[in-house]
Design an enzyme around this catalytic site. Structure first.
Site, PDB file in Angstrom:
ATOM      1  N   ARG A   1     -34.661   3.910 -17.079  1.00 12.54           N
ATOM      2  CA  ARG A   1     -33.448   3.294 -16.542  1.00 12.54           C
ATOM      3  C   ARG A   1     -33.830   2.155 -15.586  1.00 12.54           C
ATOM      4  O   ARG A   1     -34.816   2.258 -14.856  1.00 12.54           O
ATOM      5  CB  ARG A   1     -32.702   4.376 -15.773  1.00 12.54           C
ATOM      6  CG  ARG A   1     -31.382   3.961 -15.128  1.00 12.54           C
ATOM      7  CD  ARG A   1     -30.337   3.732 -16.121  1.00 12.54           C
ATOM      8  NE  ARG A   1     -28.991   3.765 -15.573  1.00 12.54           N
ATOM      9  CZ  ARG A   1     -27.934   3.317 -16.239  1.00 12.54           C
ATOM     10  NH1 ARG A   1     -28.061   2.802 -17.447  1.00 12.54           N
ATOM     11  NH2 ARG A   1     -26.733   3.390 -15.716  1.00 12.54           N
TER      12      ARG A   1
ATOM     13  N   THR B   1     -23.978  -0.167 -25.414  1.00  5.54           N
ATOM     14  CA  THR B   1     -25.289   0.453 -25.395  1.00  5.54           C
ATOM     15  C   THR B   1     -25.683   0.649 -26.851  1.00  5.54           C
ATOM     16  O   THR B   1     -24.899   0.362 -27.735  1.00  5.54           O
ATOM     17  CB  THR B   1     -25.118   1.769 -24.591  1.00  5.54           C
ATOM     18  OG1 THR B   1     -24.727   1.400 -23.284  1.00  5.54           O
ATOM     19  CG2 THR B   1     -26.282   2.661 -24.586  1.00  5.54           C
TER      20      THR B   1
ATOM     21  N   ASN C   1     -26.131  -2.587 -20.639  1.00  4.51           N
ATOM     22  CA  ASN C   1     -24.832  -2.254 -20.071  1.00  4.51           C
ATOM     23  C   ASN C   1     -23.730  -2.989 -20.828  1.00  4.51           C
ATOM     24  O   ASN C   1     -23.333  -2.547 -21.885  1.00  4.51           O
ATOM     25  CB  ASN C   1     -24.767  -2.507 -18.561  1.00  4.51           C
ATOM     26  CG  ASN C   1     -23.562  -1.800 -17.948  1.00  4.51           C
ATOM     27  OD1 ASN C   1     -23.047  -0.862 -18.542  1.00  4.51           O
ATOM     28  ND2 ASN C   1     -23.104  -2.235 -16.801  1.00  4.51           N
TER      29      ASN C   1
ATOM     30  N   ASP D   1     -23.199  -0.118 -12.884  1.00  2.00           N
ATOM     31  CA  ASP D   1     -23.119   1.338 -13.019  1.00  2.00           C
ATOM     32  C   ASP D   1     -23.241   2.051 -11.675  1.00  2.00           C
ATOM     33  O   ASP D   1     -23.040   3.262 -11.599  1.00  2.00           O
ATOM     34  CB  ASP D   1     -24.190   1.847 -13.998  1.00  2.00           C
ATOM     35  CG  ASP D   1     -23.708   1.752 -15.436  1.00  2.00           C
ATOM     36  OD1 ASP D   1     -22.511   1.500 -15.646  1.00  2.00           O
ATOM     37  OD2 ASP D   1     -24.530   1.940 -16.355  1.00  2.00           O
TER      38      ASP D   1
ATOM     39  N   SER E   1     -24.119   7.314 -18.231  1.00  2.00           N
ATOM     40  CA  SER E   1     -23.482   8.318 -19.093  1.00  2.00           C
ATOM     41  C   SER E   1     -24.267   8.510 -20.387  1.00  2.00           C
ATOM     42  O   SER E   1     -23.827   9.237 -21.282  1.00  2.00           O
ATOM     43  CB  SER E   1     -22.070   7.868 -19.473  1.00  2.00           C
ATOM     44  OG  SER E   1     -21.263   7.798 -18.351  1.00  2.00           O
TER      45      SER E   1
ATOM     46  N   GLY F   1     -21.144   3.644 -25.689  1.00  2.00           N
ATOM     47  CA  GLY F   1     -19.727   3.887 -25.397  1.00  2.00           C
ATOM     48  C   GLY F   1     -19.434   4.145 -23.934  1.00  2.00           C
ATOM     49  O   GLY F   1     -18.364   4.681 -23.617  1.00  2.00           O
ATOM     50  N   GLY F   2     -20.360   3.805 -23.039  1.00  2.00           N
ATOM     51  CA  GLY F   2     -20.093   3.981 -21.609  1.00  2.00           C
ATOM     52  C   GLY F   2     -19.667   5.405 -21.332  1.00  2.00           C
ATOM     53  O   GLY F   2     -20.291   6.370 -21.798  1.00  2.00           O
TER      54      GLY F   2
END
Ligand code: GLY
Length: 567
Positions: free
Chosen positions: A103, A376, A396, A418, A448, A468-469
């Site tokens: 990340r 994503t 993102n 985020d 997520s 899909g966040g």
């Protein structure tokens, strides 16, 4: 002539008919791509084929991961990346599990209120568009970590197909052309100059990514330093700072991906292995699965009133906890064991009633003593040795911050959005965060992304994940339930229409066309606010299922250009 008239009549009748939602629960009907032992399912055929070619050469799933991820950076610049980050969950042939966190991180010069004006209000767009939105990228370091630990072929062999693809060019698909047309104005707004994707690209055109090929060559020749130091690092830092950003060479040099312990839990006779914080995916899904476990959801029927109610109420409670408790575990203490325990979750479900929705306004996080994008991309891999991988990677937003390092040929992420810029105020996915996800230098923003592997009877059963966040979590959940509880094959489970709820806003979103109005009316009568018209697609799942005969079925989401390949 008669035949033509008949065909026209059939076509007319077909198009005039009111289309009833398809019943997807069709008893494990196999409609997806089948392979004997090895498969990649990803957002682009080129990337799936490159991953499969590596396994054909004898490489394992980890080698294929490196090759596939890099190929997505070329073929799918919308979300595939070297300027972003991601998460990977694995299960080896002998049942060992683990997770990698690559990340992005906040730069050292980041601060809690960096996206607020002097009155403490959010400055619109600052965390999403342009150089201030960029987090320190993690993808390249992540790939080297994977290769170091599990790789069996030389890194140069894994990256070369992507260099060749970038030089040869990638054919623009219809969906890609549409996306580019939608996003083009952002490219000039942010970069001030024309970038390669600015052209009026049409379906069937070929885009060559020559500068990206050169960056990949530097990575091939110099290893991680080919990205985090020297020429590429200098290009990135100079350009980001020229556009007003704060990333430094030290931020890049110091970036380190981290091995993490995945979240593991049982649901009936399944063992589910999913991503741990700084992703919220594993914990949220563990809570939802634990909340629904005492109910016989299969007997209610797929997407029936009772199934939708039960899942919505479980989701509401899980997302309320997400917003309060979750953040980067290197910075905040998260009561993981309690959050995912059946006892705690079922206590949270005590207020659930079949008669009436629980208004989100009356529900807070649970008491324990002691955001995101749809842009994503996910891929699943299984190799001929029995290793499996589930990896989700992102910039993102679509094309990230839209900052395009032209000299290096790649986009940079806007992952800083985020974070919770102002606790209590929603981010671009409507997700509300609290102090646990406040900005701090060097901290990772909450995600997520939910790369997940499922075991049944101690054997690999499924690899699944989605973009899909905030809707990633519920898309993964529904796909697993579709196979396990509603007896669908992998492709049907991916195709089935999805719905989503995330506590706030207090609305249940349904994919267009997949749900009939009777169901929505029944829900409204019970106090649920529903949204279907103009709602976006929810997730874009790529998954692999092990069939009872040992073969693999791919589920490549028709909502994108996604494709399964294998042998
Ligand atoms: N940026 C999307 C996520 O991490 O969930």
């Amino acid at each position: 002539m008669k035949k033509i008239l008949t065909l026209i009549t059939i076509f007319f009748l077909f198009t005039q008919c009111k289309v009833a939602p398809v019943d997807y629960a069709q008893n494990n009907k196999i409609t997806g791509f089948i392979a004997d032992s090895s498969m990649v399912v990803s957002a682009r055929e080129e990337a799936s084929k490159i991953g499969v070619a590596i396994m054909k050469k004898g490489g394992n799933a980890f080698d294929a991961m490196v090759a596939t991820e890099l190929a997505l950076a070329v073929a799918y610049p919308f979300a595939g990346n070297i300027g972003g980050g991601g998460f990977m969950v694995y299960r080896t042939h002998d049942g060992k599990t683990g997770a990698l966190d690559y990340r992005e991180k906040a730069p050292q010069a980041a601060s809690k209120n960096m996206y607020l004006d002097e009155n403490g209000n959010i400055i619109q767009g600052k965390s999403t568009l342009g150089a201030m939105a960029v987090g320190v990228p993690g993808t390249v370091d992540g790939l080297f970590k994977v290769h170091q630990k599990f790789g069996s072929l030389p890194f140069s062999e894994l990256i070369q197909p992507s260099i060749d693809l970038a030089n040869k060019g990638v054919v623009v698909t219809k969906k890609q052309a549409e996306r580019l047309a939608d996003y083009r104005h952002f490219f000039s707004e942010v970069n001030g100059t024309k970038i390669i994707l600015d052209n009026d690209w049409k379906e069937g055109d070929t885009i060559k990514y020559v500068m990206l090929a050169k960056t990949l060559e530097r990575i091939r020749d110099l290893g991680r330093d080919g990205f985090y130091k020297g020429e590429t690092a200098e290009m990135m830092v100079n350009y980001v700072q020229k556009l007003g950003g704060i990333i430094t060479k030290a931020d890049l040099e110091n970036y380190k991906a981290k091995w993490r312990t995945p979240i593991e839990f049982n649901y009936k006779d399944l063992k589910i292995i999913s991503m741990s914080p700084p992703s919220s995916g594993g914990i949220c899904n563990a809570q939802i699965f634990k909340a629904i476990e005492p109910f016989n959801i299969a007997s209610y029927g797929h997407n029936s009133l009772k199934s939708v109610q039960l899942l919505t109420e479980a989701e509401r409670r899980a997302y309320a906890d997400r917003s309060y408790y979750l953040g980067d575990p290197d910075f905040v203490k998260i009561p993981i064991d309690t959050l995912i325990s059946s006892k705690y979750v079922q206590k949270r479900m005590a207020s659930f009633s079949w008669d009436k929705a629980t208004p989100s306004s009356t529900l807070k996080h649970g008491k324990i003593t002691g955001y995101e994008s749809d842009e994503t991309t996910h891929y699943s891999i299984v190799d001929q040795y029995g290793n499996s991988i589930s990896a989700t990677t992102t910039l993102n937003g679509g094309y990230g911050s839209k900052v395009f390092v032209s000299e290096g040929g790649f986009f940079l992420n806007n992952e800083m959005d985020d974070f919770s810029s102002k606790p209590g105020t929603p981010n671009m996915f409507g997700l509300i965060g609290a102090e646990a996800n406040a900005i701090e230098p060097g901290k990772r923003m909450l995600s997520s992304m939910t790369p997940t592997i499922v075991e049944k009877n101690n054997r690999f059963y499924m690899s699944v994940g989605s973009p899909g966040g905030s809707t990633i979590i519920t898309s993964v959940l529904q796909t697993i339930l579709n196979v396990y509880e509603f007896s669908m094959g992998m492709q049907d489970a991916v195709n089935a229409p999805r719905f989503h709820h995330q506590w706030l806003p207090d609305v249940v979103t349904f994919e267009p066309k997949g749900f009939d109005s009777l169901l929505l009316n029944q829900l409204q009568e019970k106090g649920y606010q529903t949204k279907q018209e103009n709602s976006v697609i929810l997730g874009k799942v790529d998954a692999i299922l092990r069939l009872p005969n040992g073969k693999l079925e791919g589920g490549a989401d028709y909502r994108g250009d996604d494709k399964a390949a294998g042998f």
